[in-house]
Enzyme design. Sequence first.
Site, short mmCIF file in Angstrom:
data_model
loop_
_atom_site.label_atom_id
_atom_site.label_comp_id
_atom_site.label_asym_id
_atom_site.label_seq_id
_atom_site.Cartn_x
_atom_site.Cartn_y
_atom_site.Cartn_z
N GLY A 62 15.05 -21.29 147.62
CA GLY A 62 15.85 -20.12 147.96
C GLY A 62 15.02 -18.85 148.02
O GLY A 62 15.12 -17.99 147.14
N SER B 75 13.95 -17.17 151.54
CA SER B 75 14.24 -16.30 152.68
C SER B 75 15.65 -15.73 152.65
O SER B 75 16.58 -16.35 152.14
CB SER B 75 14.07 -17.09 153.98
OG SER B 75 12.80 -17.67 154.03
N SER C 266 16.70 -25.15 153.51
CA SER C 266 16.71 -26.56 153.91
C SER C 266 17.37 -27.40 152.84
O SER C 266 17.02 -27.29 151.66
CB SER C 266 15.27 -27.05 154.13
OG SER C 266 14.64 -26.29 155.12
N GLU D 8 2.98 -25.67 148.40
CA GLU D 8 3.80 -25.89 149.59
C GLU D 8 2.96 -25.95 150.85
O GLU D 8 3.33 -26.59 151.82
CB GLU D 8 4.82 -24.74 149.68
CG GLU D 8 5.82 -24.93 150.80
CD GLU D 8 6.91 -23.86 150.81
OE1 GLU D 8 7.12 -23.21 149.78
OE2 GLU D 8 7.52 -23.68 151.87
C1 LIG Z 1 12.75 -25.32 159.89
C2 LIG Z 1 12.71 -24.22 158.88
C3 LIG Z 1 13.02 -24.48 157.56
C4 LIG Z 1 13.01 -23.46 156.62
N1 LIG Z 1 13.35 -23.75 155.33
C5 LIG Z 1 13.39 -22.75 154.42
C6 LIG Z 1 13.81 -23.00 153.09
O1 LIG Z 1 14.13 -24.14 152.73
N2 LIG Z 1 13.87 -21.98 152.22
C7 LIG Z 1 13.50 -20.71 152.57
O2 LIG Z 1 13.53 -19.83 151.72
N3 LIG Z 1 13.10 -20.43 153.84
C8 LIG Z 1 13.05 -21.41 154.76
N4 LIG Z 1 12.67 -21.13 156.05
C9 LIG Z 1 12.41 -19.75 156.42
C10 LIG Z 1 10.94 -19.43 156.68
O3 LIG Z 1 10.24 -19.34 155.48
C11 LIG Z 1 10.92 -18.11 157.47
O4 LIG Z 1 11.41 -18.41 158.74
C12 LIG Z 1 9.57 -17.49 157.58
O5 LIG Z 1 9.10 -17.06 156.35
C13 LIG Z 1 9.58 -16.31 158.56
O6 LIG Z 1 10.61 -15.41 158.30
P1 LIG Z 1 11.62 -14.97 159.47
O7 LIG Z 1 12.13 -16.17 160.11
O8 LIG Z 1 12.56 -14.00 158.89
O9 LIG Z 1 10.70 -14.23 160.56
P2 LIG Z 1 10.12 -12.76 160.50
O10 LIG Z 1 9.47 -12.49 159.20
O11 LIG Z 1 11.16 -11.80 160.96
O12 LIG Z 1 8.99 -12.88 161.60
C14 LIG Z 1 9.26 -12.96 163.02
C15 LIG Z 1 7.92 -12.98 163.74
O13 LIG Z 1 7.17 -11.80 163.41
C16 LIG Z 1 5.93 -12.13 162.85
N5 LIG Z 1 5.58 -11.20 161.80
C17 LIG Z 1 6.30 -10.85 160.70
N6 LIG Z 1 5.60 -10.01 159.93
C18 LIG Z 1 4.42 -9.82 160.53
C19 LIG Z 1 3.26 -9.07 160.22
N7 LIG Z 1 3.17 -8.35 159.10
N8 LIG Z 1 2.23 -9.13 161.07
C20 LIG Z 1 2.29 -9.89 162.19
N9 LIG Z 1 3.35 -10.61 162.55
C21 LIG Z 1 4.39 -10.58 161.73
C22 LIG Z 1 6.13 -13.53 162.28
O14 LIG Z 1 4.90 -14.20 162.15
C23 LIG Z 1 7.04 -14.15 163.31
O15 LIG Z 1 6.27 -14.59 164.39
C24 LIG Z 1 12.67 -22.14 157.01
C25 LIG Z 1 12.35 -21.89 158.34
C26 LIG Z 1 12.38 -22.90 159.28
C27 LIG Z 1 12.04 -22.57 160.70
#
Ligand SMILES: Cc1cc2nc3c(=O)[nH]c(=O)nc-3n(C[C@H](O)[C@H](O)[C@H](O)COP(=O)(O)OP(=O)(O)OC[C@H]3O[C@@H](n4cnc5c(N)ncnc54)[C@H](O)[C@@H]3O)c2cc1C
Lengths: 327, 385
Positions: free
Chosen positions: B132, B134, B166, B252
């Site tokens: 938990g 994101s 997940s 991880e």
């Molecule tokens: C299949 C899947 C399973 C998941 N399972 C879990 C889970 O079980 N538990 C959990 O907690 N999370 C989970 N996640 C979430 C995952 O950890 C996040 O998607 C990830 O950390 C990115 O956060 P966001 O999606 O909010 O994207 P954002 O942080 O909004 O990023 C969007 C884009 O901007 C880029 N970006 C962001 N900040 C910067 C920066 N400073 N410099 C350059 N580029 C940047 C990112 O690289 C990305 O390309 C899962 C995600 C997926 C896809």
Amino acid sequence: MLADMLERLFDAHLDDAALARAAQGEWLGAAWDEIAANGLPLALLSDDRGGFGLSAAETGEVLRLLGRRAVPLPVAETMAANRLLAAAGLPLAEGAAGLAEGGTIAGGRLTGTASRVAWADKLECLALSVGGRLYRVPRAGWTIAEAEHALTGEPRETITFDWAADEGAPLAHDLLAEGAAIRAFQIAGALEAALDLTLAHTSTRVQFGKPLARFQAVQHELAKLAGELACATAAADLAGEALARGDLAGVAAGSLRAREAAGNGASIATQMHGAIGFTREYPLHRHTTALWTWRDEFGGQVHWARLLGKAALAAGADGYWPMVTSL
Amino acid sequence: MTAIPFPSPPADTAAVTALRSEFRGFLAEQLKDRTPRQRSDNWYGFDRGFSRAMGQAGYLGMTWPKQYGGHERSAFERYVVVEESLAAGAPVGAHWIADRQSGPSIIKYGTQAQKDLLLPQIAAGQAAFCIGMSEPDSGSDLAATRTRAIRDGDNYRITGTKLWTSFAHEADWVILFCRTGSGGPAERQAGTSQFLVDLKNTPGLTIRPIIDLAGQHHFNEMHFEDAIVPADMLLGAEGQGWEQVMSELAFERSGPERFLSSIELLKQLIAVLAARDSDFAQITLGRVTARLAVLRRLSRSVTAMLHDKADAGLQAAIVKDVGALFEQALPDIARELVDAEPDPRAAAAYAGVLGNIVLNAPSWSLRGGTREILRGIIARGLGVR
Ligand SMILES: Cc1cc2nc3c(=O)[nH]c(=O)nc-3n(C[C@H](O)[C@H](O)[C@H](O)COP(=O)(O)OP(=O)(O)OC[C@H]3O[C@@H](n4cnc5c(N)ncnc54)[C@H](O)[C@@H]3O)c2cc1C
């Protein structure tokens, strides 16, 4: 410790002027003599054969260092030739040596050619593989047919043999594999130098009011370069261990990934330097031209990829993973 | 010299070799009815029966103390079990997260009572965990968490929303990252804590499915509305949350799941190509195999570092970055060799696996830290950030 000794040796004998002369094809005789006097040609042999008795990790360190310093002499080739000659029970080289495959033996005479032998005119002997046997061919046994060059500017001559062959000895392991493994370590070393230069350059060169390394796009390229270096280093270690086991598929895997890293890494390093990286004034070119040379030597990429790919297909869908874990 | 060191992994010991063949036998028996398409779910396959069988056979909690149901085996032995599970396409989802990171985190930070309660269940394959971290407004920028836990007598009251969790709908427990301090600039990281939250018995918690691009329900939204969590379920101490998640992320990010996600496609590709005599196929497979072999070596090298209790966060970031490029490149490499219309519901093994992989591959450079975030970590390791 050994590495420090070698660094000092290269600092003393391979200054910019000397390296520039070597890139014009000049043999750095004084540097060779010093390197030989320090025992490097025998470095890969055990203590009792007059070698350094190095561990696998130390061997990797020495070979990478030769790459990192872009040493424009056939030191790595001589080390490898002596390792093969020693394993086959043949007399060791008394000067610089080369590694080659080629020629034919009929009626006790070695004739034919071998192509693109490093510094062929300056060698004392060749470790030559013909039909699965190893021969120690002295310099009198060949003439230079064509003076060709590597991208570094160093000679790669095609030679014509004419030698009353002795009986040679069984080859301990594939000669191209020996060369390919050695080159993998040199590639990893050259990528270390390329990363160091690229970090130093992007940290000091200022554009738009800040060092280039402060731009995220540049940082991400540096990260990719570090990834290629990590892969090349692991690949060389993998190839070296496989060579020691006599496992050609493992040499292929390590060698191939190092060759790939050479190209990927050289492009990133050059791009991050801007125009200065495209000159002979600035040292990066020594490493990039070496990378572009070494990645195509001792069996090219296609040769090794085909060998490994055939093994993968022969293993089949169910046997594939067990094959991977055995590499 | 600035190269990032990757120590050479040790050669397999006799114990490791024996374990590998024993475990291959176990998997062959357990997975005999699993189709290629199912295997291609890789670590998203969820099967409690399989996880219990793993626990019974002693393949979970392998490195943990016996006192907690573990087996006190080496990190390299655990690595064998992990990589062989993935390579075989075993449905590891019901124990994966607990065995990989939640358990180790509890061992490192948990109270005696937490260890006694949870570790034996995990090692038995009976407690599934989820992550938990994101939230809607806190993805890459994890320290922006807004889920809030407020102490109230013997309990904490928790309010906030977690996203992309997940297996929240299947799992028993979540390790919940939230804010206990002020959230002011000085406390962005220091004001965070983690809780062990019982997913089945927490009033005020609702879990809503999110259907992913592939049409599957695997991740969720978890909403906490004044949810009550006993204070003795705080993991470690208040304010330790950031340190804990950073330590979890090293586990991880480092494993072979970061380059084996499309291994089933590679196997099916070989099955198709084995019948052909194609030079191009041989050359391509050679290059792919070389990349895979080297990634595996790097990953085993990270295992060697974790075994020596060294900080491998930087090396793990490299393995994950390079690994994701590899596993994501495979569908296009396959498409250069074989014509097939991808369809995850197809009867044909190859088209089915390709379909599943094409739809899922984009997520591999997002989950567990995005490519961009990993490269930032590597750049910091190089001293330029
Ligand atoms: C299949 C899947 C399973 C998941 N399972 C879990 C889970 O079980 N538990 C959990 O907690 N999370 C989970 N996640 C979430 C995952 O950890 C996040 O998607 C990830 O950390 C990115 O956060 P966001 O999606 O909010 O994207 P954002 O942080 O909004 O990023 C969007 C884009 O901007 C880029 N970006 C962001 N900040 C910067 C920066 N400073 N410099 C350059 N580029 C940047 C990112 O690289 C990305 O390309 C899962 C995600 C997926 C896809």
